[in-house]
Scaffold this motif. Structure first.
Motif, short mmCIF file in Angstrom:
data_model
loop_
_atom_site.label_atom_id
_atom_site.label_comp_id
_atom_site.label_asym_id
_atom_site.label_seq_id
_atom_site.Cartn_x
_atom_site.Cartn_y
_atom_site.Cartn_z
N ILE A 116 2.89 18.44 15.45
CA ILE A 116 1.68 18.10 14.71
C ILE A 116 2.06 17.11 13.61
O ILE A 116 3.10 17.25 12.95
N ASN A 117 1.21 16.10 13.42
CA ASN A 117 1.48 15.12 12.37
C ASN A 117 0.16 14.67 11.75
O ASN A 117 -0.83 14.45 12.44
N TYR A 118 0.18 14.60 10.42
CA TYR A 118 -0.97 14.02 9.71
C TYR A 118 -0.46 12.83 8.91
O TYR A 118 0.49 12.95 8.13
N TYR A 119 -1.09 11.67 9.11
CA TYR A 119 -0.66 10.44 8.47
C TYR A 119 -1.84 9.82 7.74
O TYR A 119 -2.97 9.81 8.26
N GLN A 120 -1.59 9.32 6.54
CA GLN A 120 -2.66 8.64 5.79
C GLN A 120 -2.06 7.47 5.03
O GLN A 120 -0.95 7.56 4.48
N ILE A 133 -10.11 4.55 11.05
CA ILE A 133 -9.70 3.26 10.53
C ILE A 133 -10.83 2.74 9.65
O ILE A 133 -11.97 2.63 10.10
N ARG A 134 -10.51 2.39 8.40
CA ARG A 134 -11.53 1.91 7.47
C ARG A 134 -11.21 0.48 7.01
O ARG A 134 -10.30 0.27 6.21
N ASN A 137 0.86 -1.18 0.00
CA ASN A 137 0.00 0.00 0.00
C ASN A 137 0.90 1.23 0.00
O ASN A 137 2.12 1.13 0.12
N SER A 138 0.31 2.38 -0.15
CA SER A 138 1.08 3.62 -0.12
C SER A 138 0.64 4.44 1.09
O SER A 138 -0.47 4.28 1.60
N ALA A 139 1.54 5.29 1.56
CA ALA A 139 1.26 6.12 2.72
C ALA A 139 2.04 7.41 2.59
O ALA A 139 3.07 7.47 1.91
N TYR A 140 1.56 8.44 3.25
CA TYR A 140 2.32 9.68 3.33
C TYR A 140 2.00 10.35 4.64
O TYR A 140 1.00 10.06 5.30
N GLN A 141 2.88 11.25 5.05
CA GLN A 141 2.60 12.04 6.23
C GLN A 141 3.26 13.41 6.11
O GLN A 141 4.28 13.59 5.42
N LEU A 142 2.65 14.37 6.78
CA LEU A 142 3.14 15.73 6.88
C LEU A 142 3.25 16.06 8.35
O LEU A 142 2.36 15.71 9.14
N ASN A 143 4.34 16.73 8.74
CA ASN A 143 4.48 17.06 10.15
C ASN A 143 5.15 18.41 10.32
O ASN A 143 5.80 18.92 9.40
N ALA A 144 4.97 18.96 11.49
CA ALA A 144 5.55 20.26 11.81
C ALA A 144 5.83 20.31 13.31
O ALA A 144 5.17 19.63 14.11
N ALA A 145 6.81 21.10 13.68
CA ALA A 145 7.14 21.31 15.08
C ALA A 145 7.54 22.76 15.27
O ALA A 145 8.20 23.37 14.41
N GLU A 204 -6.21 4.18 6.71
CA GLU A 204 -6.10 4.93 7.95
C GLU A 204 -5.79 6.39 7.66
O GLU A 204 -5.07 6.70 6.72
N SER A 205 -6.32 7.23 8.49
CA SER A 205 -5.93 8.65 8.48
C SER A 205 -5.88 9.11 9.93
O SER A 205 -6.80 8.83 10.71
N ARG A 206 -4.80 9.80 10.28
CA ARG A 206 -4.57 10.20 11.66
C ARG A 206 -4.14 11.66 11.71
O ARG A 206 -3.25 12.08 10.98
N LEU A 207 -4.76 12.38 12.60
CA LEU A 207 -4.30 13.71 12.96
C LEU A 207 -3.85 13.66 14.41
O LEU A 207 -4.62 13.29 15.29
N GLN A 208 -2.58 14.02 14.65
CA GLN A 208 -2.01 13.89 15.98
C GLN A 208 -1.35 15.21 16.39
O GLN A 208 -0.61 15.81 15.60
N VAL A 209 -1.63 15.63 17.60
CA VAL A 209 -1.07 16.88 18.13
C VAL A 209 -0.57 16.62 19.55
O VAL A 209 -1.27 16.00 20.36
#
Length: 922
Positions: free
Chosen positions: A212-216, A335-336, A190-198, A305-310
């Motif tokens: 902050i992190n967004y993962y999908q 989670i799907r 499968n494929s995945a990506y994430q964006l994050n910032a601090a 999956e998609s996650r927003l984490q702070v």
């Protein structure tokens, strides 16, 4: 205040020694470090006597090791910890899908306590198979982590319940300053990506930082994996008649319906498969008298999956002696999974549904010999020739699997708030007070939940076409009325199929106060340090079942357990002492008393003794002994209901008949009854040696013993119960197995029990070595390994033990315990370049699936590689690019004789995982 800055310097020095960072530039802080008070994992004491190595072994993964592991989620750290075995993985097809937790020593996720900066991290809203709650580590962003400290020793005397197997302490980047952004893309099955910032900043009175992190990620259906296709005998086309994914109840089989004196219809005559079987779905096929289909793509093996984490933290000096600190985290994780043509059970009409002769698409006629035949022309000429028939089927065929499947959506919302005061009472004594509130909520939306009575009504009224040409030729018009259209509409599906929603919620509150520091001086000039504290914990849990399930309006026979506002309170007091008996000998003592209440597990007093002896300048000896305690959980005492696939050799047959040669795979309700239970307890020992040589060489070897008593597990595995009905080759019903009128599995019931004891022994090894001036850079070698010498499991009090070491342990309530796990790696670091190569090894272990009992699950060695380049002063930033590959040679997981063909608690199905990461620091 200088305290936080100096503590940070000491922490960096500790990390550098453990993972090979240079400590140059810290020497100027040397005098102040000797008098600064710090706290480390494994102790509540804050003291200048704390050393890098303690009496209890602690393994550390620093930020460099985390990045070298290519971790996209916290669960990706599992593979680099040899002490971890049997963790919850995100590929599980149950309510825990998407959740993960450490499982030290293979003793279960509930036996590992997870901390964030030394304090409890909250508990999940769902329980493990043994009924205990655990911390979902996937709720936290990876970019917040500075290091992970793993205490590989029982620590209930220090931290209380759940620390029976060990402790994982996630230390955050509390001193991060500046602004950082990053992105990552991954490609595998499968494929995945994430964006994050601090962002972080320090000011005169304190500091703050936010991550902050967004993962999908995309999902994978089971059929996306060639190794599953091959091992399940699908042959890649899904049409094999002996595949493990062939449906027992498929797209349709029909018999003549005869009306009885009681007003019910029964099946009569020969069974006939759906006449449009092959055309009604992409992998439908005729097998004997049944239209079956291959449901390999009915469910996703890996969820979307998609996650927003702070995560944010804040420290503020209220005065020279009082510091306020706080942490706040939030995550929203969706989670799907998917569900295609689900089974519909019924107890009416001999286990089937009546299709009346008047149905606009019933073209069955009598064959003249007590059976039926499909004859559209005859019915077109004379509609009265149609006869009543009974159908057994899945209402939706394989046409509704895969991309046409409906999504099972589980939404996890997690919040955690911590606030505390750090007060310097004197120059040598500190008071730390904190309050933690953590709330986790799961909303589980299950589509395609069928109402059997409504389905029967939809067929009887002609609203639903139960025959295969509803899909094979959806635009066809009825030859009976010239109006009705063959294809089934969404409205017709909605008349009997609904979404069920389940909500579970957990709330944990923890209030704690600890006084610690150096209390008096010994005659040898060393100071005795102590800690005294008290803790209150409250855990509340609610389980709100969907109303359809609560009142059984969907035709199912499984009972429902609803637990609303169940609560468990714990009160604890504890003390510790650190006694430097001489310059070379240190003794650590800990004692903790916890009270769960008479009806919730009673009370316990747990001691721990640790000794550390500096035998020579290079050799340190250490040892510890202690006891641990864990009370039954709310789920243990109240019960639990789940569902899952079971292999059934008695599907559709009667008592006394010979069992089938090949099992049918069926979904069934799995009910675990709660009851009064004794707490589970343990005694653990550790003996170790640490050698620290010249040139950055450090190694350690520890021998451990864990002895658990009264372990709480599911008494009999559900598959074992079903298998037991056919042990003699003849079907002998078990009262714990409920079947419908057609003999199909409906539910299986077990119960939580205290199951005797487990004794686990083994060896842990770690090693690091640094070599300077290698191709103008520094070469670092590191490794860790765990060898399990014994894992004896006694399931009762008879004294008979089963050797779980080197065994899958599928049917006795434990995860797989390979005897040897090892990780070795090397990294080369120059001014702007870093390259790394690592090997991960898991030894073979025995399969305990009945058909493969004693067969080996092969060992596996995987290779990971990574390269990073750092570009300084690019538009006043520091920019790094990382290219990495995990499982470089794309090795498949070892084969296991189960439906999904591999062990998901031990091996990863995704194959080669390539990732590209970029990070910019301003």
């Amino acid at each position: 205040m200088q305290k936080s800055h100096i503590t940070r310097c000491i922490q960096l020095a500790i990390i550098s020694n453990l993972i090979g960072f240079s400590s140059a530039g810290l020497a100027e802080e040397g005098v102040e470090k000797k008098t600064e008070r710090i706290t480390v994992t494994g102790s509540n004491i804050r003291s200048s006597n704390i050393d890098i190595e303690s009496a209890s072994p602690v393994q550390v993964m620093g930020i460099e090791a985390i990045e070298m592991a290519g971790a996209g989620q916290v669960q990706d750290l599992f593979k680099n910890l040899s002490v971890n075995s049997g963790s919850e993985m995100s590929t599980s097809q149950n309510s825990r899908q998407g959740l993960s937790q450490f499982s030290l020593r293979g003793l279960g996720v509930s036996g590992t306590l997870t901390l964030v900066n030394g304090r409890r991290a909250g508990l999940s809203p769902v329980a493990s198979d043994d009924g205990f709650f655990f911390t979902d580590i996937n709720q936290y962003p990876v970019n917040m982590i500075e290091r992970v400290e793993v205490l590989t020793d029982g620590a209930s005397a220090t931290y209380g319940s759940e620390a029976v197997g060990g402790v994982v302490n996630i230390i955050t980047r509390s001193n991060f300053e500046g602004f950082e952004i990053g992105a990552e893309a991954r490609d595998s099955s499968n494929s995945a990506y994430q964006l994050n910032a601090a962002i972080g900043s320090a000011f005169e009175e304190g500091k703050f930082s936010t991550f902050i992190n967004y993962y999908q990620q995309d999902g994978n259906f089971r059929g996306d994996f060639d190794f599953i296709q091959q091992r399940s005998n699908n042959g890649g086309n899904g049409l094999s008649t002996d595949s493990q994914f062939d449906s027992g109840t498929g797209a349709g089989r029909y018999q003549l319906a005869e009306l009885g004196a009681d007003g019910n219809y029964s099946r009569s005559g020969a069974t006939v498969p759906d006449p449009h079987c092959a055309d009604s779905g992409p992998v439908n096929f005729v097998a004997g008298s049944n239209c079956r289909y291959n449901f390999i793509n009915q469910r996703r093996l890996i969820a979307e999956e998609s996650r927003l984490q702070v995560f944010t933290q804040f420290d503020y000096a209220l005065s020279d002696d009082v510091e306020l600190y706080s942490e706040l985290s939030y995550s929203s994780n969706e989670i799907r999974d998917a569900i295609g043509g689900a089974v519909l059970r019924t107890t009416t009409h001999d286990g089937g549904f009546l299709v009346p002769e008047a149905h606009p698409f019933n073209y069955f006629v009598s064959d003249g010999s007590g059976g039926i035949a499909w004859d559209e022309a005859a019915v077109a000429a004379d509609p009265s020739q149609a006869v009543d028939v009974i159908v057994r089927q899945r209402p939706l065929t394989s046409a509704f699997d895969g991309d046409n499947a409906a999504d099972i959506v589980r939404q996890f919302d997690n919040t955690r708030t911590l606030v505390g005061l750090d007060i310097a009472l004197t120059d040598d004594l500190y008071l730390d007070m904190s309050y933690m509130y953590a709330r986790s909520k799961m909303t589980d939306r299950q589509p395609r939940s069928y109402n059997a009575d409504a389905y029967a009504g939809a067929i009887a009224s002609g609203q639903w076409n139960p025959f295969g040409f509803a899909n094979a030729n959806p635009s066809a018009v009825s030859v009976k009325d010239g109006v009705s259209v063959s294809g089934n509409s969404d409205a017709a599906l909605a008349s009997f199929s609904s979404n069920r929603t389940f909500v579970t919620e957990s709330v944990q509150k923890v209030a704690e106060a600890t006084v610690s520091g150096d209390v008096f001086e010994l005659s040898n000039g060393n100071f005795v340090s102590m800690a005294f504290g008290a803790q209150w914990r409250e855990f509340t849990y609610s389980d709100i079942a969907d109303s359809l399930s609560e009142f059984r309006l969907d035709g199912r026979a499984d009972p429902v357990f609803s637990i609303i506002d169940a609560k468990q309170d714990v009160y604890a007091v504890y003390t510790e002492a650190l006694i430097p008996a001489s310059d070379d000998l240190e003794i650590q003592l800990a004692l903790r008393y916890e009270d769960y209440g008479k009806d919730e597990g009673g009370d316990t007093t747990d001691p721990k003794v640790g000794v550390k002896y500096q035998a020579t300048d290079n050799v340190l000896l250490r040892g510890s002994w202690g006891t641990s305690f864990q009370a039954p959980s709310i789920r243990n005492t109240s019960g639990a209901v789940g569902s899952g696939a079971l292999d059934d050799l008695a599907n559709g047959i009667k008592a006394g008949d010979p069992c089938k040669a090949d099992a049918d795979a069926l979904n069934a309700a799995q009910i675990t009854l709660g009851r009064d239970l004794k707490p589970q307890s343990s005694t653990n020992y550790n003996l170790g040696l640490v050698y620290e040589g010249d040139n950055g060489f450090t190694t350690s070897l520890d021998y451990f013993v864990y002895q658990y008593e009264d372990l709480i597990q599911t008494g009999d595995d559900f598959q074992t119960i079903v298998d037991g009905e056919c042990l003699s080759g003849t079907f002998k019903p078990d009262s714990r197995v409920v079947r419908d009128a057609a003999g199909q599995l409906n539910s299986v019931t077990s119960s939580f029990v205290n199951v005797g004891e487990v004794k686990a022994t083994g060896l842990d090894w770690t090693g690091q070595y640094r070599i300077d001036d290698v191709f103008d850079g520094e070469l670092r070698l590191n490794g860790n390994a765990t060898y399990i010498t014994k894992f004896d499991i006694a399931l009762d009090n008879s004294g008979t033990a089963f050797d779980g070491a080197g065994n899958r342990n599928r049917f006795i309530g434990f995860g797989a315990i390979p005897e040897l796990r090892a990780n070795v790696g090397m990294s080369w670091i120059s001014e702007n370049h870093m390259a790394g190569l690592s090997l991960r090894y898991i030894s073979d272990y025995r399969d305990d699936t009945p058909d493969e009992l004693g067969e080996d699950i092969d060992s596996q060695t995987l290779v990971d590689a990574q390269y990073t380049i750092v570009l300084d002063d690019v538009m006043n930033t520091t920019t790094s690019f990382t290219l990495g590959v995990n499982n470089l040679f794309d090795k498949e997981p070892p084969a296991v004789d189960t439906r999904i063909a591999y062990d998901g608690q031990t091996h990863d199905p995704r194959g080669r995982i390539a990732y590209l990461r970029a990070k910019v620091t301003f």
